[in-house]
Scaffold this active site. Structure first.
Site, PDB file in Angstrom:
ATOM      1  N   TYR A 178      55.540  64.629  28.735  1.00 51.93           N
ATOM      2  CA  TYR A 178      54.166  64.943  29.122  1.00 51.93           C
ATOM      3  C   TYR A 178      53.325  63.380  28.679  1.00 51.93           C
ATOM      4  O   TYR A 178      53.733  62.634  28.024  1.00 51.93           O
ATOM      5  CB  TYR A 178      53.625  66.059  28.156  1.00 51.93           C
ATOM      6  CG  TYR A 178      53.660  65.441  26.681  1.00 51.93           C
ATOM      7  CD1 TYR A 178      52.672  65.123  25.998  1.00 51.93           C
ATOM      8  CD2 TYR A 178      54.866  65.992  25.935  1.00 51.93           C
ATOM      9  CE1 TYR A 178      52.533  64.486  24.618  1.00 51.93           C
ATOM     10  CE2 TYR A 178      54.716  65.368  24.699  1.00 51.93           C
ATOM     11  CZ  TYR A 178      53.759  64.573  24.021  1.00 51.93           C
ATOM     12  OH  TYR A 178      53.773  64.251  22.732  1.00 51.93           O
TER      13      TYR A 178
ATOM     14  N   TYR B 162      41.858  72.539  21.401  1.00 49.89           N
ATOM     15  CA  TYR B 162      41.439  72.424  19.847  1.00 49.89           C
ATOM     16  C   TYR B 162      39.954  73.053  19.658  1.00 49.89           C
ATOM     17  O   TYR B 162      39.563  72.655  18.273  1.00 49.89           O
ATOM     18  CB  TYR B 162      41.628  71.148  19.535  1.00 49.89           C
ATOM     19  CG  TYR B 162      43.029  70.408  19.487  1.00 49.89           C
ATOM     20  CD1 TYR B 162      43.834  70.690  18.311  1.00 49.89           C
ATOM     21  CD2 TYR B 162      43.480  69.760  20.522  1.00 49.89           C
ATOM     22  CE1 TYR B 162      45.056  70.311  18.284  1.00 49.89           C
ATOM     23  CE2 TYR B 162      45.026  69.735  20.726  1.00 49.89           C
ATOM     24  CZ  TYR B 162      45.783  69.956  19.410  1.00 49.89           C
ATOM     25  OH  TYR B 162      46.965  69.769  19.376  1.00 49.89           O
TER      26      TYR B 162
ATOM     27  N   PHE C  39      45.855  59.737  24.799  1.00 50.80           N
ATOM     28  CA  PHE C  39      46.047  59.994  23.189  1.00 50.80           C
ATOM     29  C   PHE C  39      47.442  60.467  22.656  1.00 50.80           C
ATOM     30  O   PHE C  39      47.745  60.178  21.613  1.00 50.80           O
ATOM     31  CB  PHE C  39      45.002  61.064  22.630  1.00 50.80           C
ATOM     32  CG  PHE C  39      45.213  62.502  23.442  1.00 50.80           C
ATOM     33  CD1 PHE C  39      46.219  63.241  23.123  1.00 50.80           C
ATOM     34  CD2 PHE C  39      44.296  62.804  24.472  1.00 50.80           C
ATOM     35  CE1 PHE C  39      46.474  64.595  23.620  1.00 50.80           C
ATOM     36  CE2 PHE C  39      44.556  63.788  25.030  1.00 50.80           C
ATOM     37  CZ  PHE C  39      45.532  64.944  24.796  1.00 50.80           C
ATOM     38  N   ASP C  40      48.256  60.561  23.808  1.00 57.20           N
ATOM     39  CA  ASP C  40      49.684  60.723  23.354  1.00 57.20           C
ATOM     40  C   ASP C  40      50.585  60.892  24.536  1.00 57.20           C
ATOM     41  O   ASP C  40      49.999  61.259  25.677  1.00 57.20           O
ATOM     42  CB  ASP C  40      49.829  62.043  22.659  1.00 57.20           C
ATOM     43  CG  ASP C  40      51.278  62.252  21.891  1.00 57.20           C
ATOM     44  OD1 ASP C  40      51.905  61.251  21.744  1.00 57.20           O
ATOM     45  OD2 ASP C  40      51.666  63.377  21.750  1.00 57.20           O
TER      46      ASP C  40
ATOM     47  N   ILE D 243      49.644  74.434  21.824  1.00 60.13           N
ATOM     48  CA  ILE D 243      48.072  75.127  22.139  1.00 60.13           C
ATOM     49  C   ILE D 243      48.000  76.202  23.276  1.00 60.13           C
ATOM     50  O   ILE D 243      49.202  76.205  23.945  1.00 60.13           O
ATOM     51  CB  ILE D 243      47.197  74.045  22.578  1.00 60.13           C
ATOM     52  CG1 ILE D 243      47.590  73.223  23.711  1.00 60.13           C
ATOM     53  CG2 ILE D 243      46.809  73.015  21.321  1.00 60.13           C
ATOM     54  CD1 ILE D 243      46.782  72.254  24.284  1.00 60.13           C
TER      55      ILE D 243
ATOM     56  N   PHE E  66      46.874  67.090  30.677  1.00 61.84           N
ATOM     57  CA  PHE E  66      48.119  66.804  30.548  1.00 61.84           C
ATOM     58  C   PHE E  66      48.888  66.812  31.667  1.00 61.84           C
ATOM     59  O   PHE E  66      48.968  67.881  32.488  1.00 61.84           O
ATOM     60  CB  PHE E  66      48.960  68.115  29.536  1.00 61.84           C
ATOM     61  CG  PHE E  66      48.542  67.881  27.845  1.00 61.84           C
ATOM     62  CD1 PHE E  66      48.985  67.067  27.316  1.00 61.84           C
ATOM     63  CD2 PHE E  66      47.391  68.833  27.737  1.00 61.84           C
ATOM     64  CE1 PHE E  66      48.512  66.912  25.881  1.00 61.84           C
ATOM     65  CE2 PHE E  66      46.761  68.587  26.356  1.00 61.84           C
ATOM     66  CZ  PHE E  66      47.614  67.973  25.455  1.00 61.84           C
TER      67      PHE E  66
END
Length: 573
Positions: free
Chosen positions: A69, A125, A79-80, A99, A142
């Site tokens: 991902y 979130y 962010f990741d 999530i 994502f």
């Protein structure tokens, strides 16, 4: 980005597992073309297909999935990314480990599929975000590729046994309760202690083996499938545990077990008769899907044994020709006759036949030994080949009429011999052959009608002998729909009505029959029987109502003051 960065969809800002992530409810499946985007569910989650996956299967709750991902904010800020780290990410689907948007979205993916999920804050979130990388109320994107998954099933639906498939099986069949399975297994405690190990143990599914979990699990498995079971105490050894014995170690009380189980193969066992007195165990599967029908000519290899192993019959072996017989013609015992029509070409099976479908209560001298009275026997049988009896759809109209006439004559032979079940079957077959006559010519329709009337009447006579009065009544009614003045149909239907105590209807049929044929001796005799029955019932009714009124009067006497006389009974009541 630091190498030890934790994926924010898994942990909150304090690094703790998120405990407010319930399993997301299932949504209808989403079908997309590459480049197309659709909403999933009703909470704003969107999916855009980037690359199609393989097959049709998708993971389910409880499955262990492996993905790559990349996560970004709507402005493109990354962010990741598992891709950056070079390590796929694994988690259990539907358990709140990620999530909600992930739990729900990945369930719609196929193996190898690549999709872009746009996840609203409510499914990510929320107001808190995940500082410093994810702001408050942030919608996330994502780019996810589903690499693979391992199926994990709660097979008892109570959390008692979880099954993880580590090697897929063949085809689609699963063993049933009567089947004999061949398995390998290894049992360990949660700390890895080996408790038991067995290579190639055979058992009947319903009887089970070692602990209840094995029989529960094998019923969900395919041939060649290998699984890891997590077994809670209720499907293991419960509160008592298990003492060490032989090569098996001790199982403490309330222990959870880890069982590696492989289903090598199984022998299919089935009941041929509803009373379970003829049982077939398949040793070798046959070819194709065709089976002999009633009236087929079959060739078999056959070995018959008594319960002590004594061979009383052997045919088709030692360079001899296969044994040939025609099914449903009483050429062999009933149990063998019924079983062979369930077999495929090349199938090898063991038949266990109780006396009712075998040689009965009399001694029977066979080829190699005597079969004592009331013997349960077994046969090892191989269906070498067969030629099916011609089916109705393969016949022309004249062939159908000729075949129906032949079946009727066979029924008559059985009826005269007192074999009413077999006779009834022949009449039913005959009637079925000519049931649909829309393609018949006028002369053929006349022949077919005469045969239908005759077969249904004869079948009704069988049903009366077999005390199946409801079916006898239906058959006679079918005849009367074709010939309303058929005396035999009225007479036999009246007999059926008398036996089920519908005396008024019986009287109507008998009176109509006598109107048509006043001198019919059989109908007159039956009318006398009916009148006697009616007298008996009238006496019973008079006695019943007399007793009922007497009790009513007695109750009124006891309840009323002595000087008050009881109410007189209306003679018309």
């Amino acid at each position: 980005m630091e190498d030890d960065f934790e994926f924010p969809a898994i942990r909150d800002m304090n690094g703790e597992m998120m405990d407010d992530m319930p399993t997301y409810d299932d949504a209808p499946p989403v079908t997309l073309k590459v480049g197309e985007e659709k909403e999933i569910g009703k909470q704003g989650l969107k999916k855009k297909l980037l690359k199609e996956g393989e097959g049709w299967e998708t993971p389910e709750n409880g499955d262990e999935v492996e993905v790559h991902y990349t996560g970004t904010l709507l402005d493109g800020t990354r962010f990741d990314s598992s891709r950056d780290r070079g390590t796929p990410f694994k988690f259990t689907l539907g358990q709140g480990q990620v999530i909600k948007g992930w739990d729900h979205g990945i369930k719609t993916m196929k193996k190898g599929e690549n999709a872009l999920f746009t996840i609203p804050a409510e499914l990510a979130y929320g107001e808190s975000g995940s500082p410093p990388t994810i702001p408050s109320n942030a919608t996330l994107q994502f780019d996810v590729q589903l690499l693979s998954w391992v199926s994990v099933k709660d097979i008892c639906k109570d959390g008692g046994i979880f099954k993880k498939i580590v090697k897929k099986g063949e085809k689609w069949e699963n063993p049933k309760d009567l089947d004999e399975v061949l398995v390998n297994y290894e049992v360990r405690l949660e700390d890895g202690t080996l408790v038991a190990k067995s290579d190639g143990v055979e058992f009947t599914v319903k009887d089970g083996h070692f602990c209840p979990a094995l029989s529960k699990a094998v019923k969900t498995m395919k041939k060649g499938e290998k699984v890891i079971l997590t077994v809670k105490p209720q499907y293991g050894f419960g509160e008592k545990g298990k003492q060490a014995s032989g090569n098996e170690g001790q199982v403490p009380a309330n222990a959870t077990l880890q069982i590696t189980l492989e289903l090598e193969s199984w022998k299919t066992v089935s009941n041929i008769t509803t009373d379970k007195k003829v049982v077939k165990k398949i040793l070798k599967e046959g070819e194709g899907y065709e089976r002999p029908n009633e009236g087929a000519v079959v060739q078999v290899k056959l070995v018959g044994r008594l319960q002590d192993g004594t061979i009383f019959m052997k045919k088709g072996y030692d360079d001899t020709e296969p044994y040939e017989f025609k099914t449903d013609e009483e050429h062999v015992i009933d149990g063998l006759d019924r079983a062979v029509i369930t077999m495929k070409k090349g199938e090898v099976a063991i038949l266990t036949i109780e006396p009712e479908y075998g040689f009965g209560s009399t001694e029977s001298k066979q080829e190699l030994a005597v079969v004592p009275p009331n013997s349960t026997v077994s046969y090892e049988i191989e269906l070498v080949s067969f030629i099916k009896d011609k089916e109705s759809w393969d016949m022309n109209t004249q062939e159908k009429i000729e075949a129906a006439g032949k079946k009727k004559e066979e029924g008559n032979t059985f009826f005269k011999a007192g074999k009413y079940l077999r006779a009834a079957k022949r009449y039913e077959k005959a009637a079925k052959l000519i049931e649909y006559d829309t393609s018949f010519g006028e002369e053929e329709k006349k022949q077919a009608k005469a045969l239908k009337v005759s077969c249904n009447l004869n079948n009704a006579a069988c049903k009366l002998k077999l005390k199946d009065y409801k079916q006898a009544e239906k058959l006679c009614t079918k005849v009367l729909e074709m010939e309303s003045r058929n005396v035999k149909a009225l007479y036999r239907r009246a007999q059926a009505y008398i036996n089920v105590e519908d005396l008024d209807l019986a009287e109507l049929d008998i009176k109509k029959a006598l109107e048509i044929d006043p001198d019919n001796r059989d109908v007159k005799v039956e009318y006398k029987v009916l009148k006697e029955k009616m007298k008996e019932y009238n006496k019973k009714d008079a006695k019943f109502y007399g007793n009922m009124f007497a009790k009513l009067i007695d109750s009124k006497k006891s309840a009323a003051p002595k000087e008050v006389q009881p109410m007189s009974i209306d003679s018309k009541a």
